[in-house]
Design a protein around this motif. Structure first.
Motif, PDB file in Angstrom:
ATOM      1  N   PRO A 360       0.770  -1.142  -0.336  1.00  0.00           N
ATOM      2  CA  PRO A 360       0.325   0.177   0.386  1.00  0.00           C
ATOM      3  C   PRO A 360       1.324   1.555  -0.382  1.00  0.00           C
ATOM      4  CG  PRO A 360      -1.385  -1.564   1.721  1.00  0.00           C
ATOM      5  CD  PRO A 360       0.478  -2.372   0.954  1.00  0.00           C
ATOM      6  N   MET A 361       1.426   2.649  -0.656  1.00  0.00           N
ATOM      7  CA  MET A 361       0.896   3.432  -1.184  1.00  0.00           C
ATOM      8  C   MET A 361       1.568   4.160   0.116  1.00  0.00           C
ATOM      9  SD  MET A 361       1.930   3.978  -3.809  1.00  0.00           S
ATOM     10  CE  MET A 361       2.237   5.787  -4.371  1.00  0.00           C
ATOM     11  N   HIS A 362       0.361   4.358   1.334  1.00  0.00           N
ATOM     12  CA  HIS A 362       1.023   4.662   2.492  1.00  0.00           C
ATOM     13  C   HIS A 362       1.446   4.101   3.662  1.00  0.00           C
ATOM     14  CE1 HIS A 362      -2.405   1.354   3.771  1.00  0.00           C
ATOM     15  NE2 HIS A 362      -1.758   2.262   5.224  1.00  0.00           N
ATOM     16  N   LEU A 363       2.298   3.235   3.780  1.00  0.00           N
ATOM     17  CA  LEU A 363       3.308   1.935   4.021  1.00  0.00           C
ATOM     18  C   LEU A 363       4.808   2.265   3.243  1.00  0.00           C
ATOM     19  CD1 LEU A 363       1.364  -1.112   4.905  1.00  0.00           C
ATOM     20  CD2 LEU A 363       1.292   1.011   6.298  1.00  0.00           C
ATOM     21  N   ARG A 364       5.252   2.391   2.095  1.00  0.00           N
ATOM     22  CA  ARG A 364       5.925   2.529   1.651  1.00  0.00           C
ATOM     23  C   ARG A 364       7.068   3.755   1.833  1.00  0.00           C
ATOM     24  NH1 ARG A 364       4.635   1.895  -5.004  1.00  0.00           N
ATOM     25  NH2 ARG A 364       2.651   0.440  -4.425  1.00  0.00           N
ATOM     26  N   ASN A 365       8.484   3.455   1.553  1.00  0.00           N
ATOM     27  CA  ASN A 365       9.007   4.772   1.747  1.00  0.00           C
ATOM     28  C   ASN A 365       9.575   5.398   1.672  1.00  0.00           C
ATOM     29  OD1 ASN A 365      11.523   5.663   3.926  1.00  0.00           O
ATOM     30  ND2 ASN A 365      13.143   4.283   2.718  1.00  0.00           N
ATOM     31  N   ALA A 366       9.883   7.202   1.771  1.00  0.00           N
ATOM     32  CA  ALA A 366       9.565   7.578   0.958  1.00  0.00           C
ATOM     33  C   ALA A 366      11.417   9.013   0.767  1.00  0.00           C
ATOM     34  CB  ALA A 366       8.588   8.682   1.094  1.00  0.00           C
ATOM     35  N   PRO A 367      12.026   8.092   0.998  1.00  0.00           N
ATOM     36  CA  PRO A 367      13.294   8.995   0.711  1.00  0.00           C
ATOM     37  C   PRO A 367      13.359  10.065  -0.553  1.00  0.00           C
ATOM     38  CG  PRO A 367      13.835   6.978  -0.655  1.00  0.00           C
ATOM     39  CD  PRO A 367      12.395   7.385   0.041  1.00  0.00           C
ATOM     40  N   THR A 368      12.704  10.730  -1.302  1.00  0.00           N
ATOM     41  CA  THR A 368      13.112  11.941  -2.474  1.00  0.00           C
ATOM     42  C   THR A 368      12.217  12.370  -2.902  1.00  0.00           C
ATOM     43  OG1 THR A 368      12.496  10.226  -4.329  1.00  0.00           O
ATOM     44  CG2 THR A 368      14.969  10.091  -3.556  1.00  0.00           C
ATOM     45  N   LYS A 369      12.336  13.478  -2.675  1.00  0.00           N
ATOM     46  CA  LYS A 369      11.043  14.621  -2.700  1.00  0.00           C
ATOM     47  C   LYS A 369      10.324  14.240  -4.362  1.00  0.00           C
ATOM     48  CE  LYS A 369      13.520  19.476  -1.856  1.00  0.00           C
ATOM     49  NZ  LYS A 369      13.400  19.924  -2.310  1.00  0.00           N
ATOM     50  N   MET A 370      10.569  13.193  -5.101  1.00  0.00           N
ATOM     51  CA  MET A 370       9.838  12.410  -6.151  1.00  0.00           C
ATOM     52  C   MET A 370       9.206  11.032  -5.563  1.00  0.00           C
ATOM     53  SD  MET A 370      11.168  11.347  -9.584  1.00  0.00           S
ATOM     54  CE  MET A 370      11.760   9.400  -9.105  1.00  0.00           C
ATOM     55  N   MET A 371       9.545  10.686  -4.921  1.00  0.00           N
ATOM     56  CA  MET A 371       9.106   9.688  -4.641  1.00  0.00           C
ATOM     57  C   MET A 371       7.403  10.288  -3.696  1.00  0.00           C
ATOM     58  SD  MET A 371      11.442   6.815  -3.486  1.00  0.00           S
ATOM     59  CE  MET A 371      10.455   5.236  -3.667  1.00  0.00           C
ATOM     60  N   TYR A 396      -2.230  -2.456   7.659  1.00  0.00           N
ATOM     61  CA  TYR A 396      -0.822  -2.725   7.429  1.00  0.00           C
ATOM     62  C   TYR A 396      -1.278  -3.700   5.958  1.00  0.00           C
ATOM     63  CZ  TYR A 396      -0.144   0.038  11.093  1.00  0.00           C
ATOM     64  OH  TYR A 396       0.489   1.135  11.952  1.00  0.00           O
ATOM     65  N   TRP A 397      -2.641  -4.025   5.811  1.00  0.00           N
ATOM     66  CA  TRP A 397      -2.713  -5.470   5.247  1.00  0.00           C
ATOM     67  C   TRP A 397      -2.708  -5.099   3.475  1.00  0.00           C
ATOM     68  CZ3 TRP A 397      -2.070 -10.440   5.637  1.00  0.00           C
ATOM     69  CH2 TRP A 397      -2.486 -11.374   4.642  1.00  0.00           C
ATOM     70  N   PRO A 398      -2.112  -5.652   1.990  1.00  0.00           N
ATOM     71  CA  PRO A 398      -2.505  -4.995   1.119  1.00  0.00           C
ATOM     72  C   PRO A 398      -3.807  -5.009   1.101  1.00  0.00           C
ATOM     73  CG  PRO A 398      -0.827  -7.200   1.331  1.00  0.00           C
ATOM     74  CD  PRO A 398      -1.317  -6.845   2.619  1.00  0.00           C
ATOM     75  N   LYS A 399      -3.814  -4.246  -0.153  1.00  0.00           N
ATOM     76  CA  LYS A 399      -5.169  -4.142  -0.799  1.00  0.00           C
ATOM     77  C   LYS A 399      -5.317  -4.735  -1.606  1.00  0.00           C
ATOM     78  CE  LYS A 399      -5.643   0.674  -0.267  1.00  0.00           C
ATOM     79  NZ  LYS A 399      -7.120   0.729   0.935  1.00  0.00           N
ATOM     80  N   GLY A 400      -7.069  -5.422  -1.824  1.00  0.00           N
ATOM     81  CA  GLY A 400      -7.711  -6.675  -2.942  1.00  0.00           C
ATOM     82  C   GLY A 400      -7.360  -7.983  -2.597  1.00  0.00           C
ATOM     83  N   LEU A 401      -6.716  -7.992  -1.185  1.00  0.00           N
ATOM     84  CA  LEU A 401      -6.299  -9.490  -0.786  1.00  0.00           C
ATOM     85  C   LEU A 401      -6.702  -9.846   0.083  1.00  0.00           C
ATOM     86  CD1 LEU A 401      -3.970 -12.013  -1.362  1.00  0.00           C
ATOM     87  CD2 LEU A 401      -2.673 -11.483  -0.121  1.00  0.00           C
ATOM     88  N   GLY A 433     -13.937   2.667  14.412  1.00  0.00           N
ATOM     89  CA  GLY A 433     -14.582   1.608  13.443  1.00  0.00           C
ATOM     90  C   GLY A 433     -14.027   1.431  12.046  1.00  0.00           C
ATOM     91  N   ARG A 434     -12.375   0.590  11.771  1.00  0.00           N
ATOM     92  CA  ARG A 434     -11.833   0.343  10.941  1.00  0.00           C
ATOM     93  C   ARG A 434     -12.428  -1.507  11.168  1.00  0.00           C
ATOM     94  NH1 ARG A 434      -9.992   2.118   6.722  1.00  0.00           N
ATOM     95  NH2 ARG A 434      -8.027   0.949   7.046  1.00  0.00           N
ATOM     96  N   GLY A 435     -12.699  -2.090  12.836  1.00  0.00           N
ATOM     97  CA  GLY A 435     -12.671  -3.289  12.674  1.00  0.00           C
ATOM     98  C   GLY A 435     -11.866  -4.437  11.596  1.00  0.00           C
ATOM     99  N   GLN A 436     -12.055  -5.727  10.861  1.00  0.00           N
ATOM    100  CA  GLN A 436     -11.539  -6.436  10.932  1.00  0.00           C
ATOM    101  C   GLN A 436     -11.465  -5.849   9.244  1.00  0.00           C
ATOM    102  OE1 GLN A 436     -12.510 -10.506  12.068  1.00  0.00           O
ATOM    103  NE2 GLN A 436     -11.127 -10.148  13.698  1.00  0.00           N
ATOM    104  N   SER A 437     -10.282  -5.807   8.679  1.00  0.00           N
ATOM    105  CA  SER A 437     -10.007  -5.560   7.236  1.00  0.00           C
ATOM    106  C   SER A 437     -10.200  -7.230   6.015  1.00  0.00           C
ATOM    107  CB  SER A 437      -8.936  -5.288   6.640  1.00  0.00           C
ATOM    108  OG  SER A 437      -7.990  -5.916   7.718  1.00  0.00           O
TER     109      SER A 437
END
Length: 437
Positions: A360-371, A396-401, A433-437
């Motif tokens: 998921p995008m929110h869990l990815r590391n962003a070391p550069t401005k472009m990222m 924290y779980w992948p989407k669509g799985l 409101g998250r509950g189980q994903s």
């Protein structure tokens, strides 16, 4: 001529006393008793190819020789230790010669598991055509050591260690045929020799041969405990490094700890050590048990196992072995949980069977401005800033799985509290409101 007077070179007692008749053969009634498969094969004069699997000294070679004689077949013997394709071809040529005279051939291969795949395959067409009756002998598990093609053409018979009654029968016969006038053996000495043999007739007769030498040098004609104690101050326990007995004892150690039986666990640990097992191997096994069978029910078990390994490495034997014993007893009485082991295996299988999901995008590391501009790390909530150190709305779980829940703590040891903590965390997510994903 008695067992000790011979103009020929020295021949071991076990060879001199090799049974010449099936009636003199001790043990293996589970295949040789009336109505059992090998008995029926002899009775019907219809031998089939077979594999004899069993420990040393139970009569694999002798039985093959007797089967050959009982069915009037020529007995050809090869050892996989000293033979190769050249010797195999010579044996096959002899079998073809015998066939011209309507004579059957029993081809016996000792230590057959030592032959490589090509050498084992060399027998296949000749077994298939019936040119030879193949009898292989092995101390190793045929399922692991022999080709499936060879196993499919042979019937496997498990030969068992000789019991005390059968060994006593062999001992009595050896005494009677010794050729020493009025030779006798005390009951206590007889029982001791049988126990020292540990199911191995060859070992028994080797001990007895040394006893005969002591008797020959003395004026006495009785084998007593004094003589037995002279020849064996310490009985060598059966142990085959990386062989069948090795893995049997490892299995017994592991299962005794898993079954929370400290005395049995210590017995198998000490049995292996006294028989020559590398203490580091035991240390590695204890470390695995600490993780596989105890896990988070008592996380200290893993640390103790690591410490025992370290002590053994630093001190060596025999001082370091006390740490292995300490660890063995601790693991045996520790609360047991295979929840981590089961969760790990299930998750590994799940990953193999499911598609590769994107992080998921929110869990990815962003070391550069472009990222960062591309959305990497966007909307990630730093858990330490959340209430009670968690972010209840964070996923924290992948989407669509579809998310499985493989880790299920047991109600033993520390995992009771871990289970309670997991339930509390889930309650926080439910409230948000998250509950189980």
């Amino acid at each position: 001529m008695d067992l000790f007077q011979s103009e020929s070179p020295f021949v071991p007692l076990a060879e001199k006393l090799r049974p010449k008749r099936l009636e003199d053969y001790a043990g293996q009634s589970h295949i040789l008793a009336n109505g059992k498969p090998v008995f029926q094969a002899i009775k019907n004069n219809n031998l089939h190819s077979m594999i004899f699997w069993g420990p040393p000294g139970v009569g694999k070679t002798t039985l093959a020789l007797l089967l050959s004689e009982q069915t009037q077949s020529e007995f050809l013997s090869l050892s996989a230790v000293t033979s190769g394709i050249k010797e195999i071809r010579a044996a096959i040529e002899q079998a073809e010669y015998n066939k011209n005279f309507n004579k059957k051939t029993v081809l016996f291969v000792d230590e057959v598991h030592r032959f490589n795949k090509t050498q084992q395959d060399a027998f296949l067409p000749h077994i298939e055509s019936g040119l030879v009756i193949f009898i292989g002998a092995t101390t190793e598990n045929p399922s692991f050591e022999l080709n499936n093609a060879l196993l499919s053409r042979c019937r496997v018979y498990r030969l068992k260690s000789l019991n005390e009654s059968e060994l006593s029968q062999i001992l009595k016969r050896a005494i009677n045929e010794s050729g020493i006038d009025q030779l006798s053996i005390s009951e206590e000495a007889s029982e001791c020799l049988v126990q020292m043999a540990d199911g191995d007739s060859r070992k028994l007769l080797n001990f007895l041969q040394i006893c005969f030498d002591f008797v020959a040098e003395s004026e006495s004609s009785q084998i007593d405990m004094k003589i037995v104690e002279e020849i064996a101050t310490e009985s060598i326990k059966r142990y085959d490094n990386k062989g069948e007995y090795f893995y049997d004892q490892v299995s017994a150690l592991h299962k005794s700890i898993r079954g929370s039986d400290p005395d049995s666990a210590l017995y198998w640990c000490c049995r292996m050590l006294s028989s020559g097992c590398d203490p580091i191997y035991i240390a590695r096994r204890l470390l695995r048990i600490a993780s596989e069978d105890i896990g988070n029910a008592d996380p200290k078990a893993l640390s103790l196992a690591l410490n025992a390994w370290d002590v053994q490495t630093r001190l060596g034997s025999p001082e370091g072995e006390l740490a292995l014993a300490q660890c063995t007893l601790y693991l045996a009485v520790a609360p047991k949980s295979n929840a981590v082991y089961m969760a790990f295996n299930k998750m590994m299988s799940f990953i193999k069977e499911s598609k590769d999901a994107e992080v998921p995008m929110h869990l990815r590391n962003a070391p550069t401005k472009m990222m960062k501009k591309a959305g990497y790390g966007q909307n990630y909530h730093y858990s330490h800033d959340g209430p009670n150190g968690i972010s209840p709305c964070q996923d924290y779980w992948p989407k669509g799985l579809a998310k499985p829940y493989f880790y299920q703590p047991v109600e033993r040891g520390l995992e009771i509290k871990i289970q309670q903590k997991m339930q509390w965390i889930q309650q926080q997510k439910n409230q948000s409101g998250r509950g189980q994903s």
